[in-house]
Design a protein around this motif. Structure first.
Motif: not given
Length: 408
Positions: A375-384
């Motif tokens: 299972r997964w969830k998006k934690l944050w926007k795309s960042e380097k």
């Protein structure tokens, strides 16, 4: 005729106190604002929820502390010129909770090196007002300290120093700061220095810098290595009484290893990695991380293109305390995560100790994956980000709700 008298209304039934506590025990720990709102409803509920007995039962009921947010560091050339004005530098709130934010000089220059057992270790490369400080977000206690003499290419971490602690309720107790340094040249020598810090209100209220703190230097161990190693920028992982640091070779040979520091025996050893190179290619930066697995074993995760591989090894058997590596998970990330550009490299940037959770970046965001359930969830926007360090802690409802809301 006058209307018949209105029957007296009966008071609403009330739950026994012990049942009210059972209800509160089941409030999710990763939503601390629920406890705060409940504590504001009445003086009795406030007394119940802020009492030591409930805090102990709540932590025992939920066992592992939740992630309330995470610290992060940028890749060298990708740090933005303006990071805004968050309450805590390079910290992302994933829940609403009231951290006790210290008044730290040159706060913008500090960056988190590690976070464990509710405390955070920061470093200031410019050394002003001090190279290092430890912070407890729940109590607000801070301690400043110098680095050990002669350190370079160093790795550092912070751990609870209370013997036998289960780390559910160790806010305010002493901590160890562990620093290790590696020498250069053939047959390099690694040294470990340890400082014991008290973290209490007396130190929180003091403005003195603890720059004369004495570090305890381990005897050191000459490693069976023909090349010089330096630690990777990712934090180490802790399994029982041992810390595991990722190392990379710096003198012309692209290779990696794991340095094990056993705090119980004050000993060091090098651990070879599993054979993870496909087509004879070297390991790429941010394509691998060590893990403290949920079963108590040492893990090693690696991404190869869009494939995630996971190895594990027992810490109790085999040479130097390790058995051979066993590969037991292969995951096709293309069919698991939202990925827009499959040509863009995926990066592993962190994990949660004592679990099977990793953090990985794609071109669409930063994701948290449970390797056990997938299972997964998006934690944050795309960042380097170069590293993501989770802040794991139970919350005390006596603290205020932080108005800085997650906006990602």
């Amino acid at each position: 005729m006058p209307p018949p008298p209105t029957p007296a209304t009966r008071p609403a039934p009330t739950l026994p106190d012990e049942l009210i506590e059972e209800v509160f025990l089941r409030l999710p720990p990763d939503e601390p604002s629920s406890l705060v709102r409940a504590s504001l409803a009445s003086s009795f509920w406030l007394s119940l929820l802020t009492g030591t007995s409930f805090s102990v039962r709540y932590r025992e009921f939920h066992d592992a502390p939740p992630m309330l947010g995470f610290f992060y560091s940028w890749l060298h050339d990708d740090r933005p010129d303006d990071e805004g004005d968050p309450p805590v530098q390079r910290f992302a709130f994933t829940t609403k909770f009231g951290a006790r934010i210290p008044e730290v000089e040159e706060w913008d220059d500090y960056e988190a090196l590690d976070c464990r057992h509710g405390r955070v270790l920061f470093e200031n490369p410019f050394g002003c007002p001090a190279p290092l400080f430890v912070w407890d977000p729940m109590t607000g206690c801070t301690r400043y300290l110098e680095k050990p003499d002669g350190c370079w290419g160093d790795g550092a971490t912070v751990v609870c120093a209370v013997s036998g602690c289960d780390h559910r309720l160790c806010d305010g107790g002493p901590v160890r700061v562990v620093f290790f340094m590696t020498g250069d040249g053939d047959g390099c020598v690694a040294h470990v220095s340890v400082a014991l810090l008290e973290m209490d209100d007396a130190w929180s209220e003091s403005s003195d810098l603890d720059l004369e703190l004495e570090w305890t230097l381990s005897p050191g161990l000459e490693l069976e290595a023909t090349h010089a190693f330096i630690p990777e920028i990712m934090p180490p992982v802790l399994i029982e009484d041992a810390l595991y640091f990722m190392l990379s070779i710096v003198d012309g040979v692209c290779d990696m290893a794991i340095l094990k520091y056993d705090m119980a025996s004050d000993s060091l050893s090098l651990i070879d990695l599993p054979d993870v190179r496909s087509n004879g290619l070297p390991l790429k930066d941010h394509s691998f991380i060590p893990m403290a697995m949920g079963d108590g074993n040492l893990g090693f995760a690696q991404v190869d293109g869009l494939t995630l591989n996971l190895w594990s090894s027992s810490i109790h058997t085999g040479a130097e305390g390790l058995a051979s590596w066993t590969q037991h998970i292969i995951v096709d990330l293309k069919n698991l995560l939202p990925i827009q550009n499959p040509e863009k490299s995926l990066r592993l940037i962190g994990s949660v100790e004592g679990s099977d959770i990793i953090f990985i970046t794609t071109d669409l965001g930063i994701y948290q994956i449970s390797l056990k359930s997938l299972r997964w969830k998006k934690l944050w926007k795309s960042e380097k980000f170069s590293a993501l360090i989770p802040y794991m802690s139970f919350y005390n409802p006596q603290e205020r709700i932080n108005p800085y809301d997650e906006a990602h």
